[in-house]
Design a protein around this motif. Structure first.
Motif, PDB file in Angstrom:
ATOM      1  N   ARG A 211      -6.612   9.480  -4.144  1.00 53.50           N
ATOM      2  CA  ARG A 211      -6.622   9.367  -5.621  1.00 53.50           C
ATOM      3  C   ARG A 211      -6.356   8.039  -6.236  1.00 53.50           C
ATOM      4  NH1 ARG A 211      -3.077  13.689  -7.825  1.00 53.50           N
ATOM      5  NH2 ARG A 211      -4.623  15.093  -6.916  1.00 53.50           N
ATOM      6  N   GLU A 212      -5.350   7.358  -5.769  1.00 56.04           N
ATOM      7  CA  GLU A 212      -5.265   6.083  -6.013  1.00 56.04           C
ATOM      8  C   GLU A 212      -6.337   4.869  -5.674  1.00 56.04           C
ATOM      9  OE1 GLU A 212      -2.745   5.211  -8.051  1.00 56.04           O
ATOM     10  OE2 GLU A 212      -2.825   3.089  -7.828  1.00 56.04           O
ATOM     11  N   SER A 213      -6.816   5.265  -4.437  1.00 53.05           N
ATOM     12  CA  SER A 213      -7.751   4.614  -3.831  1.00 53.05           C
ATOM     13  C   SER A 213      -9.025   4.524  -4.950  1.00 53.05           C
ATOM     14  CB  SER A 213      -8.218   4.715  -2.367  1.00 53.05           C
ATOM     15  OG  SER A 213      -9.604   4.471  -2.120  1.00 53.05           O
ATOM     16  N   ILE A 214      -9.503   5.471  -5.180  1.00 52.15           N
ATOM     17  CA  ILE A 214     -10.500   5.789  -6.284  1.00 52.15           C
ATOM     18  C   ILE A 214     -10.376   5.178  -7.577  1.00 52.15           C
ATOM     19  CG2 ILE A 214     -11.641   7.650  -7.549  1.00 52.15           C
ATOM     20  CD1 ILE A 214     -11.295   9.642  -5.183  1.00 52.15           C
ATOM     21  N   LYS A 215      -9.151   5.195  -7.890  1.00 51.37           N
ATOM     22  CA  LYS A 215      -8.806   4.559  -9.187  1.00 51.37           C
ATOM     23  C   LYS A 215      -8.864   3.085  -9.010  1.00 51.37           C
ATOM     24  CE  LYS A 215      -4.632   7.321 -10.666  1.00 51.37           C
ATOM     25  NZ  LYS A 215      -3.144   7.109 -10.656  1.00 51.37           N
ATOM     26  N   LEU A 216      -8.827   2.613  -7.980  1.00 49.38           N
ATOM     27  CA  LEU A 216      -8.738   1.310  -7.845  1.00 49.38           C
ATOM     28  C   LEU A 216     -10.247   0.635  -7.174  1.00 49.38           C
ATOM     29  CD1 LEU A 216      -5.235   0.728  -5.999  1.00 49.38           C
ATOM     30  CD2 LEU A 216      -6.060   0.042  -8.299  1.00 49.38           C
ATOM     31  N   GLY A 217     -11.322   1.720  -7.540  1.00 45.89           N
ATOM     32  CA  GLY A 217     -12.646   1.318  -6.905  1.00 45.89           C
ATOM     33  C   GLY A 217     -12.989   1.441  -5.738  1.00 45.89           C
ATOM     34  N   ASN A 218     -12.214   2.735  -5.139  1.00 43.91           N
ATOM     35  CA  ASN A 218     -12.491   3.201  -3.812  1.00 43.91           C
ATOM     36  C   ASN A 218     -12.150   2.045  -2.754  1.00 43.91           C
ATOM     37  OD1 ASN A 218     -13.660   5.698  -3.087  1.00 43.91           O
ATOM     38  ND2 ASN A 218     -15.269   5.154  -4.499  1.00 43.91           N
ATOM     39  N   CYS A 219     -11.173   1.618  -2.940  1.00 47.78           N
ATOM     40  CA  CYS A 219     -10.369   0.491  -1.925  1.00 47.78           C
ATOM     41  C   CYS A 219     -10.093   1.345  -0.523  1.00 47.78           C
ATOM     42  CB  CYS A 219      -9.381  -0.367  -2.535  1.00 47.78           C
ATOM     43  SG  CYS A 219      -7.896   0.680  -2.763  1.00 47.78           S
ATOM     44  N   ALA A 220      -9.963   0.362   0.403  1.00 48.95           N
ATOM     45  CA  ALA A 220      -9.474   0.996   1.900  1.00 48.95           C
ATOM     46  C   ALA A 220      -8.042   1.486   1.778  1.00 48.95           C
ATOM     47  CB  ALA A 220      -9.385  -0.172   2.649  1.00 48.95           C
ATOM     48  N   VAL A 221      -7.810   2.575   2.447  1.00 43.71           N
ATOM     49  CA  VAL A 221      -6.541   3.394   2.580  1.00 43.71           C
ATOM     50  C   VAL A 221      -6.033   2.955   4.102  1.00 43.71           C
ATOM     51  CG1 VAL A 221      -5.341   5.321   2.352  1.00 43.71           C
ATOM     52  CG2 VAL A 221      -7.038   5.014   0.778  1.00 43.71           C
ATOM     53  N   PHE A 222      -4.994   2.536   4.204  1.00 48.28           N
ATOM     54  CA  PHE A 222      -4.361   2.264   5.356  1.00 48.28           C
ATOM     55  C   PHE A 222      -3.224   3.429   5.676  1.00 48.28           C
ATOM     56  CE2 PHE A 222      -6.241  -1.817   4.388  1.00 48.28           C
ATOM     57  CZ  PHE A 222      -6.608  -2.280   5.458  1.00 48.28           C
ATOM     58  N   LEU A 223      -2.750   3.792   6.644  1.00 50.42           N
ATOM     59  CA  LEU A 223      -1.851   4.493   7.192  1.00 50.42           C
ATOM     60  C   LEU A 223      -0.750   3.961   7.981  1.00 50.42           C
ATOM     61  CD1 LEU A 223      -3.912   7.771   8.126  1.00 50.42           C
ATOM     62  CD2 LEU A 223      -3.147   6.873   5.880  1.00 50.42           C
ATOM     63  N   ARG A 224       0.545   4.585   7.519  1.00 51.10           N
ATOM     64  CA  ARG A 224       1.661   4.200   8.620  1.00 51.10           C
ATOM     65  C   ARG A 224       2.350   5.313   8.652  1.00 51.10           C
ATOM     66  NH1 ARG A 224       6.102   0.924   4.672  1.00 51.10           N
ATOM     67  NH2 ARG A 224       5.816   2.045   2.865  1.00 51.10           N
ATOM     68  N   THR A 229       6.523  -0.638  10.527  1.00 52.23           N
ATOM     69  CA  THR A 229       5.484  -1.595  10.266  1.00 52.23           C
ATOM     70  C   THR A 229       3.912  -1.119  10.113  1.00 52.23           C
ATOM     71  OG1 THR A 229       6.803  -2.720  11.894  1.00 52.23           O
ATOM     72  CG2 THR A 229       4.733  -3.814  11.424  1.00 52.23           C
ATOM     73  N   PRO A 230       3.568  -1.628   8.787  1.00 55.42           N
ATOM     74  CA  PRO A 230       1.890  -1.328   8.694  1.00 55.42           C
ATOM     75  C   PRO A 230       1.111  -1.884   9.272  1.00 55.42           C
ATOM     76  CG  PRO A 230       2.853  -2.846   6.747  1.00 55.42           C
ATOM     77  CD  PRO A 230       3.969  -2.540   7.907  1.00 55.42           C
ATOM     78  N   PRO A 231      -0.128  -1.413   9.425  1.00 63.70           N
ATOM     79  CA  PRO A 231      -1.294  -2.367  10.220  1.00 63.70           C
ATOM     80  C   PRO A 231      -1.262  -3.683   9.484  1.00 63.70           C
ATOM     81  CG  PRO A 231      -1.919  -0.147   9.237  1.00 63.70           C
ATOM     82  CD  PRO A 231      -0.637  -0.277   8.610  1.00 63.70           C
ATOM     83  N   PRO A 232      -1.442  -4.535  10.507  1.00 64.87           N
ATOM     84  CA  PRO A 232      -1.457  -5.976   9.796  1.00 64.87           C
ATOM     85  C   PRO A 232      -2.511  -6.206   8.691  1.00 64.87           C
ATOM     86  CG  PRO A 232      -2.120  -6.022  12.204  1.00 64.87           C
ATOM     87  CD  PRO A 232      -1.570  -4.504  11.571  1.00 64.87           C
TER      88      PRO A 232
END
Ligand SMILES: [Zn+2]
Length: 273
Positions: A211-224, A229-232
Protein backbone atom coordinates in the motif's frame (compact mmCIF):
# COMPACT_ATOMS: atom_id res chain seq x y z
CA UNK A 1 32.69 33.98 -6.06
CA UNK A 2 30.28 36.70 -5.11
CA UNK A 3 27.22 37.48 -7.20
CA UNK A 4 25.64 40.86 -6.75
CA UNK A 5 22.26 41.33 -8.43
CA UNK A 6 22.04 45.11 -8.73
CA UNK A 7 19.47 47.30 -6.98
CA UNK A 8 16.61 45.72 -5.01
CA UNK A 9 13.95 46.68 -2.50
CA UNK A 10 13.01 50.33 -2.76
CA UNK A 11 15.40 50.72 -5.69
CA UNK A 12 13.96 49.09 -8.82
CA UNK A 13 16.93 50.07 -11.00
CA UNK A 14 15.92 50.84 -14.56
CA UNK A 15 12.29 50.11 -15.33
CA UNK A 16 10.93 48.62 -18.52
CA UNK A 17 7.35 48.40 -19.65
CA UNK A 18 6.66 45.08 -17.93
CA UNK A 19 9.71 44.33 -15.78
CA UNK A 20 12.19 45.98 -13.47
CA UNK A 21 15.94 45.69 -13.61
CA UNK A 22 16.16 44.53 -9.98
CA UNK A 23 14.02 41.46 -10.74
CA UNK A 24 15.61 40.62 -14.09
CA UNK A 25 19.14 40.67 -12.74
CA UNK A 26 18.23 38.59 -9.69
CA UNK A 27 16.72 35.96 -12.00
CA UNK A 28 19.75 36.09 -14.30
CA UNK A 29 22.24 35.77 -11.45
CA UNK A 30 20.40 32.78 -10.01
CA UNK A 31 20.41 31.03 -13.39
CA UNK A 32 24.14 31.58 -13.79
CA UNK A 33 24.78 30.26 -10.29
CA UNK A 34 22.83 27.06 -11.00
CA UNK A 35 24.88 26.44 -14.14
CA UNK A 36 28.20 27.13 -12.44
CA UNK A 37 27.47 25.11 -9.33
CA UNK A 38 26.40 22.13 -11.44
CA UNK A 39 30.03 21.83 -12.55
CA UNK A 40 30.98 21.07 -8.97
CA UNK A 41 33.86 23.53 -9.32
CA UNK A 42 32.24 26.79 -8.24
CA UNK A 43 30.51 27.98 -5.13
CA UNK A 44 28.43 31.13 -5.54
CA UNK A 45 27.56 33.44 -2.66
CA UNK A 46 25.04 36.23 -3.18
CA UNK A 47 24.88 39.74 -1.79
CA UNK A 48 21.13 39.31 -2.09
CA UNK A 49 18.84 36.45 -3.05
CA UNK A 50 15.64 38.34 -2.32
CA UNK A 51 14.14 41.68 -3.25
CA UNK A 52 15.96 43.89 -0.76
CA UNK A 53 18.09 46.97 -0.68
CA UNK A 54 20.95 47.31 1.77
CA UNK A 55 19.71 50.29 3.78
CA UNK A 56 17.08 48.72 6.02
CA UNK A 57 15.94 49.66 8.58
CA UNK A 58 16.48 53.19 7.31
CA UNK A 59 15.09 54.58 4.06
CA UNK A 60 16.87 53.71 0.86
CA UNK A 61 19.63 55.94 -0.39
CA UNK A 62 22.01 54.91 -3.08
CA UNK A 63 25.26 55.76 -1.28
CA UNK A 64 24.42 53.67 1.75
CA UNK A 65 23.09 50.87 -0.45
CA UNK A 66 26.37 50.64 -2.34
CA UNK A 67 28.47 50.96 0.80
CA UNK A 68 26.62 48.19 2.60
CA UNK A 69 26.48 46.04 -0.53
CA UNK A 70 30.26 46.17 -0.86
CA UNK A 71 30.69 45.61 2.86
CA UNK A 72 28.51 42.50 2.53
CA UNK A 73 30.52 41.27 -0.46
CA UNK A 74 33.85 41.81 1.30
CA UNK A 75 32.73 40.03 4.43
CA UNK A 76 31.47 37.06 2.37
CA UNK A 77 34.90 36.84 0.75
CA UNK A 78 35.53 35.28 -2.61
CA UNK A 79 37.84 35.05 -5.57
CA UNK A 80 35.87 37.47 -7.73
CA UNK A 81 32.86 39.77 -7.63
CA UNK A 82 30.20 39.95 -10.32
CA UNK A 83 27.52 42.64 -10.37
CA UNK A 84 24.53 42.20 -12.69
CA UNK A 85 22.55 44.99 -14.29
CA UNK A 86 20.30 45.94 -17.18
CA UNK A 87 21.30 49.11 -18.93
CA UNK A 88 19.04 52.02 -19.76
CA UNK A 89 19.42 55.19 -21.78
CA UNK A 90 17.33 58.20 -22.72
CA UNK A 91 17.61 57.32 -26.40
CA UNK A 92 17.26 53.91 -27.99
CA UNK A 93 20.35 51.80 -27.39
CA UNK A 94 21.14 48.11 -27.61
CA UNK A 95 23.56 45.50 -26.42
CA UNK A 96 25.73 44.07 -23.70
CA UNK A 97 28.70 45.63 -21.94
CA UNK A 98 31.09 44.17 -19.41
CA UNK A 99 32.88 46.58 -17.10
CA UNK A 100 36.12 46.32 -15.20
CA UNK A 101 37.67 48.92 -12.95
CA UNK A 102 40.73 49.40 -15.14
CA UNK A 103 42.89 47.75 -17.72
CA UNK A 104 45.53 45.33 -16.60
CA UNK A 105 44.03 43.47 -13.68
CA UNK A 106 42.34 40.14 -13.26
CA UNK A 107 38.99 41.92 -13.36
CA UNK A 108 39.69 42.94 -16.92
CA UNK A 109 40.65 39.39 -17.86
CA UNK A 110 37.40 38.06 -16.44
CA UNK A 111 35.47 40.82 -18.19
CA UNK A 112 37.08 39.91 -21.51
CA UNK A 113 36.29 36.24 -21.07
CA UNK A 114 32.64 37.00 -20.32
CA UNK A 115 32.41 39.52 -23.15
CA UNK A 116 33.78 36.97 -25.64
CA UNK A 117 30.91 34.61 -24.85
CA UNK A 118 28.24 37.32 -24.66
CA UNK A 119 29.32 38.59 -28.07
CA UNK A 120 27.85 35.37 -29.49
CA UNK A 121 24.36 35.97 -28.12
CA UNK A 122 23.04 37.73 -31.20
CA UNK A 123 22.70 40.97 -29.28
CA UNK A 124 24.82 44.04 -29.96
CA UNK A 125 28.33 43.60 -28.56
CA UNK A 126 29.40 46.82 -26.87
CA UNK A 127 32.63 45.34 -25.59
CA UNK A 128 34.65 45.65 -22.40
CA UNK A 129 34.60 49.05 -20.75
CA UNK A 130 36.25 50.63 -17.74
CA UNK A 131 34.57 52.58 -14.99
CA UNK A 132 35.48 53.77 -11.55
CA UNK A 133 32.22 52.57 -10.07
CA UNK A 134 31.83 52.06 -6.36
CA UNK A 135 31.26 48.31 -6.49
CA UNK A 136 34.25 47.82 -8.80
CA UNK A 137 36.52 50.09 -6.82
CA UNK A 138 35.85 49.05 -3.25
CA UNK A 139 35.38 45.32 -3.50
CA UNK A 140 38.50 43.59 -2.20
CA UNK A 141 38.71 41.14 -5.11
CA UNK A 142 38.71 41.27 -8.89
CA UNK A 143 35.36 42.73 -9.91
CA UNK A 144 33.25 43.00 -13.03
CA UNK A 145 29.88 44.54 -13.76
CA UNK A 146 27.73 43.11 -16.51
CA UNK A 147 25.10 45.17 -18.30
CA UNK A 148 22.71 42.75 -19.98
CA UNK A 149 20.79 44.73 -22.59
CA UNK A 150 18.99 48.07 -22.49
CA UNK A 151 15.69 47.71 -20.72
CA UNK A 152 14.33 50.88 -22.34
CA UNK A 153 14.69 49.55 -25.88
CA UNK A 154 15.11 45.77 -25.86
CA UNK A 155 13.25 44.49 -22.82
CA UNK A 156 11.74 41.59 -24.76
CA UNK A 157 15.19 40.51 -25.93
CA UNK A 158 16.54 40.66 -22.39
CA UNK A 159 13.79 38.31 -21.27
CA UNK A 160 13.96 36.01 -24.29
CA UNK A 161 17.74 35.71 -24.12
CA UNK A 162 18.02 35.37 -20.37
CA UNK A 163 18.73 31.64 -20.39
CA UNK A 164 21.26 32.00 -23.21
CA UNK A 165 22.88 34.97 -21.49
CA UNK A 166 23.13 33.01 -18.25
CA UNK A 167 24.91 30.21 -20.07
CA UNK A 168 27.19 32.63 -21.94
CA UNK A 169 28.22 34.42 -18.75
CA UNK A 170 28.74 31.12 -16.94
CA UNK A 171 30.87 29.86 -19.82
CA UNK A 172 32.89 33.08 -19.85
CA UNK A 173 33.62 32.64 -16.16
CA UNK A 174 34.42 28.98 -16.83
CA UNK A 175 36.81 29.99 -19.63
CA UNK A 176 38.69 32.30 -17.32
CA UNK A 177 39.05 29.69 -14.59
CA UNK A 178 39.64 26.86 -17.09
CA UNK A 179 36.54 24.97 -16.09
CA UNK A 180 34.37 23.42 -18.75
CA UNK A 181 30.78 24.66 -18.38
CA UNK A 182 28.25 22.63 -20.35
CA UNK A 183 25.06 24.20 -19.10
CA UNK A 184 23.81 20.77 -18.11
CA UNK A 185 22.26 21.42 -14.73
CA UNK A 186 20.85 17.94 -14.23
CA UNK A 187 22.22 16.98 -10.88
CA UNK A 188 24.46 14.00 -11.05
CA UNK A 189 22.26 11.46 -9.32
CA UNK A 190 23.95 9.57 -6.58
CA UNK A 191 20.80 7.46 -6.34
CA UNK A 192 19.26 5.11 -8.84
CA UNK A 193 15.80 5.11 -7.27
CA UNK A 194 13.73 7.94 -5.92
CA UNK A 195 11.71 5.91 -3.43
CA UNK A 196 11.83 2.41 -2.02
CA UNK A 197 10.01 0.54 0.70
CA UNK A 198 11.71 -1.91 3.01
CA UNK A 199 9.23 -4.34 4.47
CA UNK A 200 9.52 -6.80 7.27
CA UNK A 201 9.48 -10.00 5.28
CA UNK A 202 6.71 -11.79 7.07
CA UNK A 203 3.48 -11.99 5.22
CA UNK A 204 1.41 -9.71 7.39
CA UNK A 205 3.64 -6.72 6.59
CA UNK A 206 3.39 -7.16 2.86
CA UNK A 207 -0.04 -5.61 2.44
CA UNK A 208 0.84 -2.36 4.22
CA UNK A 209 4.22 -2.32 2.44
CA UNK A 210 2.52 -2.69 -0.90
CA UNK A 211 0.00 0.00 0.00
CA UNK A 212 2.87 2.36 0.87
CA UNK A 213 4.64 1.51 -2.38
CA UNK A 214 1.52 2.42 -4.39
CA UNK A 215 1.31 5.73 -2.56
CA UNK A 216 4.90 6.41 -3.56
CA UNK A 217 4.22 5.75 -7.24
CA UNK A 218 4.63 1.98 -7.27
CA UNK A 219 8.18 2.03 -6.04
CA UNK A 220 10.21 -1.11 -5.35
CA UNK A 221 9.53 -3.13 -2.20
CA UNK A 222 12.46 -4.88 -0.54
CA UNK A 223 12.12 -7.48 2.16
CA UNK A 224 14.17 -8.25 5.21
CA UNK A 225 13.67 -10.91 7.80
CA UNK A 226 14.09 -10.69 11.56
CA UNK A 227 14.97 -6.98 11.37
CA UNK A 228 18.43 -7.87 10.11
CA UNK A 229 20.64 -6.35 7.47
CA UNK A 230 18.52 -5.27 4.49
CA UNK A 231 19.42 -6.03 0.88
CA UNK A 232 22.16 -3.57 -0.15
CA UNK A 233 20.00 -2.18 -2.96
CA UNK A 234 17.88 -0.24 -0.45
CA UNK A 235 20.78 2.22 -0.26
CA UNK A 236 20.36 3.03 -3.94
CA UNK A 237 17.08 4.76 -3.12
CA UNK A 238 17.04 8.46 -2.39
CA UNK A 239 14.34 7.93 0.23
CA UNK A 240 13.60 4.70 2.07
CA UNK A 241 10.35 3.97 3.89
CA UNK A 242 10.57 1.22 6.48
CA UNK A 243 7.42 -0.76 7.06
CA UNK A 244 8.04 -3.07 9.99
CA UNK A 245 11.25 -3.12 11.99
CA UNK A 246 13.81 -0.56 12.98
CA UNK A 247 16.14 1.86 11.20
CA UNK A 248 18.82 0.64 8.82
CA UNK A 249 21.03 3.71 8.76
CA UNK A 250 19.84 5.03 5.41
CA UNK A 251 20.54 8.80 5.31
CA UNK A 252 16.92 9.55 4.40
CA UNK A 253 14.73 6.92 6.01
CA UNK A 254 11.18 7.19 7.27
CA UNK A 255 10.02 4.59 9.75
CA UNK A 256 6.38 3.59 9.64
CA UNK A 257 6.71 0.66 11.97
CA UNK A 258 4.42 -0.05 14.85
CA UNK A 259 4.92 -2.61 17.59
CA UNK A 260 2.96 -5.21 15.69
CA UNK A 261 2.01 -5.68 12.06
CA UNK A 262 -1.43 -4.33 12.93
CA UNK A 263 0.06 -1.14 14.37
CA UNK A 264 2.27 -0.88 11.31
CA UNK A 265 -0.69 -1.22 8.98
CA UNK A 266 -2.45 1.54 10.91
CA UNK A 267 0.59 3.84 10.64
CA UNK A 268 0.80 3.22 6.91
CA UNK A 269 -2.92 3.93 6.49
CA UNK A 270 -2.56 7.16 8.39
CA UNK A 271 0.20 8.56 6.18
CA UNK A 272 0.08 10.14 2.79
CA UNK A 273 -2.80 10.32 0.37
ZN1 LIG B 1 21.72 48.88 -12.66
Amino acid sequence: MIFDPGHGGADPGAVGSTTKEKDNVLALAKKIAVILEATGRFRVKFTRTTDKDFCAPIAFNVDLDLKNRVKAANSLGGDAFYSFHNNSAAAKAYGNEVYALAAGGEGEKIAKAIRARMALLGMTDRGVKYANWYVLKWTEMPAVLIEHGFINSEEATILEKMDQAALAIAQGIGDHFEVSVSGNTQKKRGYEMKEAVLAHGIEDYLVPARRESIKLGNCAVFLRFDDKTPPPDVFKAEHLVIVGGGPVGHPNETILSGKTWGDTAAVVSATGA
